[in-house]
Structure formats: C-alpha cells, structure tokens
Design an enzyme around this catalytic site. Structure first.
Site, PDB file in Angstrom:
ATOM      1  N   GLU A 101       0.733  -1.228   0.051  1.00  0.00           N
ATOM      2  CA  GLU A 101       0.144   0.073   0.046  1.00  0.00           C
ATOM      3  C   GLU A 101       0.854   1.292   0.077  1.00  0.00           C
ATOM      4  O   GLU A 101       1.769   1.434   0.544  1.00  0.00           O
ATOM      5  CB  GLU A 101      -0.874  -0.225   1.248  1.00  0.00           C
ATOM      6  CG  GLU A 101      -1.974   0.986   1.282  1.00  0.00           C
ATOM      7  CD  GLU A 101      -3.087   0.889   2.304  1.00  0.00           C
ATOM      8  OE1 GLU A 101      -3.499  -0.275   2.381  1.00  0.00           O
ATOM      9  OE2 GLU A 101      -3.421   1.522   3.430  1.00  0.00           O
ATOM     10  N   ASP A 103       0.294   5.108   0.860  1.00  0.00           N
ATOM     11  CA  ASP A 103      -0.846   6.177   1.376  1.00  0.00           C
ATOM     12  C   ASP A 103      -0.513   7.672   1.371  1.00  0.00           C
ATOM     13  O   ASP A 103       0.675   8.122   1.764  1.00  0.00           O
ATOM     14  CB  ASP A 103      -0.939   5.827   2.901  1.00  0.00           C
ATOM     15  CG  ASP A 103      -1.590   4.213   3.042  1.00  0.00           C
ATOM     16  OD1 ASP A 103      -2.163   3.814   2.099  1.00  0.00           O
ATOM     17  OD2 ASP A 103      -1.225   3.735   3.994  1.00  0.00           O
ATOM     18  N   GLU A 105      -2.784  10.245   3.516  1.00  0.00           N
ATOM     19  CA  GLU A 105      -4.010  10.220   4.443  1.00  0.00           C
ATOM     20  C   GLU A 105      -4.132  11.527   5.105  1.00  0.00           C
ATOM     21  O   GLU A 105      -2.935  12.250   5.702  1.00  0.00           O
ATOM     22  CB  GLU A 105      -3.792   9.088   5.516  1.00  0.00           C
ATOM     23  CG  GLU A 105      -3.814   7.859   5.066  1.00  0.00           C
ATOM     24  CD  GLU A 105      -3.745   7.017   6.036  1.00  0.00           C
ATOM     25  OE1 GLU A 105      -4.366   5.821   6.079  1.00  0.00           O
ATOM     26  OE2 GLU A 105      -2.488   6.720   6.785  1.00  0.00           O
TER      27      GLU A 105
END
Length: 279
Positions: A101, A103, A105
């Site tokens: 993953e 990210d 955020e």
C-alpha cells in the site's frame, strides 16, 4: 434585471456545455461506495464529493489494477472542526495480511491556530506499514483545491504536494519493496477517531456532520496489471529526484515534519528499519 437574468443564464449554459464535453472520470474509471455525489464546477470539471456522517463514510475505487504509475488528484478538505476524520488518496493491493500500500492520508484537526491538518505518508510492503512520515500542511487545505501526487516506479516512491516533492521512499537491494503486487487506486473518507487526531484524544464532533471532501482533476498515467503502459510512461518510469527537488524534501522535513519513523526509538527498540541508515 432582464439583462442580468440573461447573463446568468448564459453562464449556466456555458457551464452545462463544458460539463457535457468533459468525460466523467468517476463513472468511467471507478466504482463507488457510501455517500458519493457528483457535479461540475464552472469550468466544466467533474467534482466528486465524499460525505461522512454517523451512518456511513464514502469512497471510490479504481476498476483497473496498476503496476507502477503516476497518480494525482485535486482535493478540497473539510473546513472548520474536522477532528477525527480521515480523508485519503492511496494505492493498495488489497486487505490481506501481506498486502502492499502507498498512502496519502489527511487527518482532521480541531481548527484554529496550533491545529494544522496532518498529512500522513506511508508505504506498506508485505503487510508491514510502519514507515510513516507525517507533515503539518503549510496552508489551509479546506480554503481551496490543492494537488496531491504519488509517483511509483521500480526505483522509488515519490510524494508531491502541489509543485513540491516532500518525500522519496527509495528501493534498496535486499530490502522489501512494493514492486510485485498490482494495486488499485482508492479515495476514502472515514471515521478515524481512534487514532487520527492527537492519537485518538479528539473524537469526531458529529454535530458538524455531514463532513464533505471534494475531489476533481483526477489524472493517471500508469501501467495496467497485464503489463500495458500508457503513452508517456517514460516521464515517470525512471523518475528520481534531482538536487533541487531533494532540497524541497529537506525543507519539508526541517520545517513541517511531525513524525519520522526513522527517529522513533520507542517503536523500534531493537534498531531502526534497515533503509533508515541508507538515506
């Protein structure tokens, strides 16, 4: 009065004409979940709104899987007290224990001086995600749209805010890297009260709901999981930072970095991850 009405009508007709000529990227490339609305701005660009309330969050997820690419989107975050909310733009190979993953955020704040929105960048490899760099954003991300970009290639993963690179996660020999699992592109808005704001000390104030995040101008130039790459992939496939771009990374680290996993001795009492000593 009639002339003013005609002028307003003309603006509306132009906007509708522009909207009709713009391909709706959400419907063309993604499936949706939860509270998702679509519309168009005055320039004819499709705007996607994700909403969060006590009953549901929202998200959109790419139909296609990718193995390397450049991905960007413009976002306008939640104004006022957004503590406990998390809005995201990220790539993921799935939800399994061994997933990869990448990210970006955005963790909401309590609004006001001293409570900047925090951008959490992270890379997960084979289910290990303890590789966060967090930055206090140096602008109000709810006042206007800003562009957030992920470049993922065989050499490094680059994170960019507007025109400034803020992080490079490099590939080193002998250290696991997100380079074998195809990923889908996701955007989500959800309740992160248990960790997002001051490590969960500030929960969501639901009296301010619904919370809305706006997305527009999605762009991707990527290789599909089957191996086909879009034209122009040479622009990002071997992309690494030059000297001045490393300068913006150092500027962000020195002035706005809130957390660096490579400086968290409490989290890594047996020693920092191997890549920390190679930068």
């Amino acid at each position: 009065m009639a002339l003013r009405s005609l002028a307003v009508l003309a603006v509306v007709l132009v906007a509708l004409s522009q909207a009709a000529s713009v391909k709706p990227w959400l419907d063309d490339k993604f499936n949706t979940d939860g509270n998702v609305r679509t519309g168009y701005d005055v320039s004819g660009q499709q705007v996607v709104t994700l909403s969060l309330d006590q009953h549901s969050g929202a998200g959109f997820n790419s139909d296609e899987q990718y193995l390397y690419g450049e991905f960007s989107i413009q976002m306008k975050l939640i104004p006022g007290n957004s503590a406990g909310t998390v809005s995201c733009f990220y790539l993921s190979s799935g939800d399994g224990d061994g997933h990869d993953e990448i990210d970006m955020e955005f963790m909401g704040n309590s609004s006001g001086p001293g409570h900047p929105v925090v951008l959490n960048t992270n890379v997960w490899v084979n289910g290990d995600g303890k590789k966060e760099h967090q930055f206090d954003l140096w602008f109000d991300p709810a006042a206007d749209y800003h562009t957030y970009t992920i470049i993922w290639n065989p050499e490094n993963i680059l994170f960019k805010v507007d025109n400034l690179f803020i992080r490079s996660f490099k590939r080193f020999a002998g250290i696991p890297y997100a380079g074998s699992k195809p990923m889908r592109l996701h955007a989500t808005l959800w309740d992160g009260s248990y960790w997002a704001t001051e490590k969960g000390k500030v929960p969501i104030d639901w009296s301010n709901a619904p919370f809305n995040v706006l997305y527009k101008n999605y762009y991707a130039n990527a290789c599909a999981s089957g191996g086909a790459c879009h034209a122009g992939s040479d622009g990002w496939m071997n992309r690494q930072l030059d000297g001045s771009e490393w300068g913006t990374v150092k500027w962000a680290e020195q002035n706005y970095m809130r957390y660096n996993y490579c400086a968290d001795g409490y989290r890594f009492p047996q020693g920092f991850p191997a890549e920390c000593s190679r930068y």
